[in-house]
Write a protein that holds these residues in place. Sequence first.
Motif, PDB file in Angstrom:
ATOM      1  N   ALA A   1      -9.040  -7.231  16.852  1.00 34.64           N
ATOM      2  CA  ALA A   1      -9.994  -8.334  16.944  1.00 34.64           C
ATOM      3  C   ALA A   1      -9.771  -9.383  15.866  1.00 34.64           C
ATOM      4  O   ALA A   1     -10.271 -10.502  15.973  1.00 34.64           O
ATOM      5  CB  ALA A   1     -11.425  -7.799  16.866  1.00 34.64           C
ATOM      6  N   GLY A   2      -9.045  -9.015  14.814  1.00 36.32           N
ATOM      7  CA  GLY A   2      -8.731  -9.982  13.775  1.00 36.32           C
ATOM      8  C   GLY A   2      -9.910 -10.431  12.946  1.00 36.32           C
ATOM      9  O   GLY A   2      -9.920 -11.553  12.425  1.00 36.32           O
ATOM     10  N   GLY A   3     -10.917  -9.565  12.778  1.00 39.55           N
ATOM     11  CA  GLY A   3     -12.091  -9.938  11.998  1.00 39.55           C
ATOM     12  C   GLY A   3     -11.775 -10.263  10.547  1.00 39.55           C
ATOM     13  O   GLY A   3     -12.521 -11.001   9.894  1.00 39.55           O
ATOM     14  N   TYR A   4     -10.658  -9.739  10.051  1.00 41.92           N
ATOM     15  CA  TYR A   4     -10.263  -9.995   8.667  1.00 41.92           C
ATOM     16  C   TYR A   4     -10.048 -11.476   8.390  1.00 41.92           C
ATOM     17  O   TYR A   4     -10.095 -11.910   7.231  1.00 41.92           O
ATOM     18  CB  TYR A   4      -8.974  -9.229   8.351  1.00 41.92           C
ATOM     19  N   LYS A   5      -9.812 -12.272   9.414  1.00 40.00           N
ATOM     20  CA  LYS A   5      -9.598 -13.712   9.197  1.00 40.00           C
ATOM     21  C   LYS A   5     -10.817 -14.368   8.543  1.00 40.00           C
ATOM     22  O   LYS A   5     -10.691 -15.373   7.845  1.00 40.00           O
ATOM     23  CB  LYS A   5      -9.295 -14.400  10.527  1.00 40.00           C
TER      24      LYS A   5
ATOM     25  N   TRP B   1      -3.329  -9.659  14.690  1.00 43.75           N
ATOM     26  CA  TRP B   1      -3.012  -8.364  14.081  1.00 43.75           C
ATOM     27  C   TRP B   1      -1.554  -7.949  14.277  1.00 43.75           C
ATOM     28  O   TRP B   1      -0.892  -7.506  13.326  1.00 43.75           O
ATOM     29  CB  TRP B   1      -3.961  -7.310  14.620  1.00 43.75           C
ATOM     30  N   GLU B   2      -1.020  -8.106  15.456  1.00 43.95           N
ATOM     31  CA  GLU B   2       0.360  -7.679  15.690  1.00 43.95           C
ATOM     32  C   GLU B   2       1.343  -8.493  14.848  1.00 43.95           C
ATOM     33  O   GLU B   2       2.352  -7.968  14.378  1.00 43.95           O
ATOM     34  CB  GLU B   2       0.704  -7.793  17.180  1.00 43.95           C
ATOM     35  N   GLU B   3       1.047  -9.768  14.633  1.00 40.47           N
ATOM     36  CA  GLU B   3       1.916 -10.605  13.804  1.00 40.47           C
ATOM     37  C   GLU B   3       1.780 -10.240  12.334  1.00 40.47           C
ATOM     38  O   GLU B   3       2.767 -10.273  11.583  1.00 40.47           O
ATOM     39  CB  GLU B   3       1.586 -12.079  14.011  1.00 40.47           C
ATOM     40  N   VAL B   4       0.577  -9.909  11.900  1.00 38.79           N
ATOM     41  CA  VAL B   4       0.378  -9.440  10.522  1.00 38.79           C
ATOM     42  C   VAL B   4       1.217  -8.201  10.264  1.00 38.79           C
ATOM     43  O   VAL B   4       1.885  -8.066   9.233  1.00 38.79           O
ATOM     44  CB  VAL B   4      -1.116  -9.146  10.256  1.00 38.79           C
ATOM     45  N   LYS B   5       1.224  -7.289  11.219  1.00 35.34           N
ATOM     46  CA  LYS B   5       1.993  -6.048  11.050  1.00 35.34           C
ATOM     47  C   LYS B   5       3.492  -6.321  11.017  1.00 35.34           C
ATOM     48  O   LYS B   5       4.225  -5.722  10.220  1.00 35.34           O
ATOM     49  CB  LYS B   5       1.646  -5.060  12.171  1.00 35.34           C
TER      50      LYS B   5
ATOM     51  N   TYR C   1      -9.218   5.285  -8.342  1.00 40.63           N
ATOM     52  CA  TYR C   1      -9.848   4.720  -7.156  1.00 40.63           C
ATOM     53  C   TYR C   1      -9.139   3.412  -6.818  1.00 40.63           C
ATOM     54  O   TYR C   1      -8.684   2.700  -7.709  1.00 40.63           O
ATOM     55  CB  TYR C   1     -11.338   4.466  -7.410  1.00 40.63           C
ATOM     56  N   GLY C   2      -9.025   3.111  -5.542  1.00 38.84           N
ATOM     57  CA  GLY C   2      -8.294   1.914  -5.174  1.00 38.84           C
ATOM     58  C   GLY C   2      -8.765   1.316  -3.860  1.00 38.84           C
ATOM     59  O   GLY C   2      -9.513   1.941  -3.089  1.00 38.84           O
ATOM     60  N   LEU C   3      -8.323   0.097  -3.641  1.00 38.78           N
ATOM     61  CA  LEU C   3      -8.548  -0.603  -2.376  1.00 38.78           C
ATOM     62  C   LEU C   3      -7.346  -0.326  -1.490  1.00 38.78           C
ATOM     63  O   LEU C   3      -6.210  -0.586  -1.889  1.00 38.78           O
ATOM     64  CB  LEU C   3      -8.708  -2.097  -2.630  1.00 38.78           C
ATOM     65  N   GLY C   4      -7.584   0.180  -0.301  1.00 39.69           N
ATOM     66  CA  GLY C   4      -6.495   0.465   0.621  1.00 39.69           C
ATOM     67  C   GLY C   4      -6.116  -0.771   1.409  1.00 39.69           C
ATOM     68  O   GLY C   4      -6.956  -1.387   2.065  1.00 39.69           O
ATOM     69  N   LEU C   5      -4.835  -1.156   1.325  1.00 38.87           N
ATOM     70  CA  LEU C   5      -4.328  -2.290   2.094  1.00 38.87           C
ATOM     71  C   LEU C   5      -3.531  -1.773   3.273  1.00 38.87           C
ATOM     72  O   LEU C   5      -2.569  -1.021   3.108  1.00 38.87           O
ATOM     73  CB  LEU C   5      -3.434  -3.181   1.221  1.00 38.87           C
ATOM     74  N   ASN C   6      -3.927  -2.157   4.447  1.00 34.68           N
ATOM     75  CA  ASN C   6      -3.273  -1.764   5.690  1.00 34.68           C
ATOM     76  C   ASN C   6      -2.467  -2.970   6.166  1.00 34.68           C
ATOM     77  O   ASN C   6      -3.031  -3.918   6.710  1.00 34.68           O
ATOM     78  CB  ASN C   6      -4.339  -1.354   6.713  1.00 34.68           C
ATOM     79  N   HIS C   7      -1.143  -2.963   5.890  1.00 34.06           N
ATOM     80  CA  HIS C   7      -0.328  -4.146   6.184  1.00 34.06           C
ATOM     81  C   HIS C   7      -0.930  -5.395   5.530  1.00 34.06           C
ATOM     82  O   HIS C   7      -1.073  -6.439   6.158  1.00 34.06           O
ATOM     83  CB  HIS C   7      -0.179  -4.349   7.691  1.00 34.06           C
ATOM     84  N   PHE C   8      -1.313  -5.268   4.268  1.00 34.91           N
ATOM     85  CA  PHE C   8      -1.900  -6.316   3.426  1.00 34.91           C
ATOM     86  C   PHE C   8      -3.368  -6.612   3.735  1.00 34.91           C
ATOM     87  O   PHE C   8      -3.979  -7.425   3.042  1.00 34.91           O
ATOM     88  CB  PHE C   8      -1.093  -7.622   3.483  1.00 34.91           C
ATOM     89  N   ILE C   9      -3.946  -5.995   4.744  1.00 33.10           N
ATOM     90  CA  ILE C   9      -5.357  -6.224   5.067  1.00 33.10           C
ATOM     91  C   ILE C   9      -6.199  -5.137   4.405  1.00 33.10           C
ATOM     92  O   ILE C   9      -5.960  -3.945   4.614  1.00 33.10           O
ATOM     93  CB  ILE C   9      -5.583  -6.209   6.596  1.00 33.10           C
ATOM     94  N   PRO C  10      -7.203  -5.501   3.587  1.00 32.69           N
ATOM     95  CA  PRO C  10      -8.023  -4.493   2.893  1.00 32.69           C
ATOM     96  C   PRO C  10      -9.022  -3.860   3.839  1.00 32.69           C
ATOM     97  O   PRO C  10      -9.962  -4.522   4.290  1.00 32.69           O
ATOM     98  CB  PRO C  10      -8.726  -5.315   1.808  1.00 32.69           C
ATOM     99  N   ASP C  11      -8.832  -2.571   4.153  1.00 29.23           N
ATOM    100  CA  ASP C  11      -9.738  -1.978   5.143  1.00 29.23           C
ATOM    101  C   ASP C  11     -10.251  -0.589   4.781  1.00 29.23           C
ATOM    102  O   ASP C  11     -10.828   0.088   5.621  1.00 29.23           O
ATOM    103  CB  ASP C  11      -9.080  -1.957   6.530  1.00 29.23           C
TER     104      ASP C  11
END
Length: 572
Positions: free
Chosen positions: A49-53, A390-394, A475-485
Amino acid sequence: MINVPICSSFPTVTPLPISTQVCFFLLPITQYFPSPHVDNVLYRVEHPAGGYKKIFETCEELAEPIPAQVTGRIPSWLKGSLLRLGPGLFEVGSEPFYHLFDGQALMHKFDFKNGQVTYYRKFIKTDAYVRAMTEKRIVITEFGTFAYPDPCKNIFSRFFSYFKGVEVTDNCLVNVYPIGEDFYACTETNYITKVNTETLETLKKVDLCNYVSINGVTAHPQIDADGTVYNIGNCMGKGASLAYNIISIPPAQKDKSDPIEKSKVVVQFPSSERFKPSYVHSFGMTPNYFVFVETPVKINLLKFLGAWSIRGSNYMDCFESNETMGTWFHLASRNPAGYIDYKFRGSAINVFHHINCYEDQGFVVVDLCTWKGFEFVYNYLYLANLRENWEEVKKAAMMAPQPEVRRYVFPLDIEKEEQGKNLISLPYTTATAVMRYDGTIWLEPEVLFSGPRQAFEFPQINYKRFGGKNYSYAYGLGLNHFIPDRICKLNVRTKETWVWQEPDSYPSEPLFVQSPDGVDEDDGVLLTIVVNPGAAQRPGYLLILNAKDLTEIARAEVEVMIPVTFHGMYKP
């Protein structure tokens, strides 16, 4: 088999057969893909859905604090403020900022009082921001955005404006930290900005070049128990070559004078290249040593000082990679202060954040968030890339360096060791250090966490009790292909991991706050700001997690969107 704690709003399910503890809100199992690293199986969510935008969109500051709707119970001992910094203005009129580190600085504050929470935010009135608002255009060049001359000036004025030299930005969007009794927002230049953390008013701009020999400092100082602030930045060293200075700013003064006026250089590290310093984002400190990791990501000063004004370059244009140097690891003693000329070397990595470092049995142990290779990771953080579907981010992330949490170990006594021998004798690590024929000591790390395109970044620990000491939890922030999720917890001894994650939710760096009566290292809470763009009424919230198992304690929701934030602090 380890039981998986399931959030209480969902029915209990059969525990998953994994060697990792995971806490997440359940999605259909087809939306999760386990990492092949058997000791660190993290589950990740797809984001079609690309909500990270939404976290990369401009927002307005608030006229006054707004109340948050609290679910759960705020711990009674949380009575301070969570302060966060990040970009809040991503364009000026029709002119966009291009890089993640370009947007104008916005300070956020969540206040805790009597079990209630309020939220407030204001733009920091830097020169970069005020002039942009006044002239309705980007006036000062930022990290990845060049500021063109005023188009309303005549052709001769525009031409000569290209030769005025570099006007360094004061856009302090990265972090906030205390100096004496005051608080300063910062970026990575020589400018820091004093702010009132109660009203979020901007007080004054300070040029550190007026006090110490430094071209800029990092946004990640190290702060001693007595309040002394240490930082690092490049400088002009001996023989007209570049070097790196560690500077110190003393704690609050009895005579109420400004501690910054008493800043001084503590020790100097040499540079691997005479005119090309490495990019430095953080450094390490133990009770007796400073640790500096010099990476192959270089700043070409000739481009920065010369071609900048003529060609219309920005900061990103001045970075290049030295593909042959690998990584140089430096050590300096604190008391007495002095550089230790051991030639520690390793393969090429990017390093932005130190997790912790400590001394143990004649060794210095250094834990880092790394990215394998010499290519600059910031090349992948242009806003156009992060706002892709999302597919382009990946696809873009697949070409970037691979993230890993690594442990390096430096031997301190190597005078009598033989070539080819592993100098590390600590029983709990597989990290090695081997003397080579040319006198260099080659370091190979122990990998503490690795997941394909899954980064453990923006690390935090229990700094109050374990900064610079042997510790167990990060403790850390998890980045999923640079997206923090997701929010992650890592046991650096056993490599166990815990995860908090919800669908279409994008958290920020988790800050650890110790419980007043805490005994264990992880007795406390994590504070993070989460954005859920799809929420109908309250898309942003402060999330409070139990630091032991990442279960939710409370959340405080607000009726406004909150853009991405980088770093911050809890002010009691």
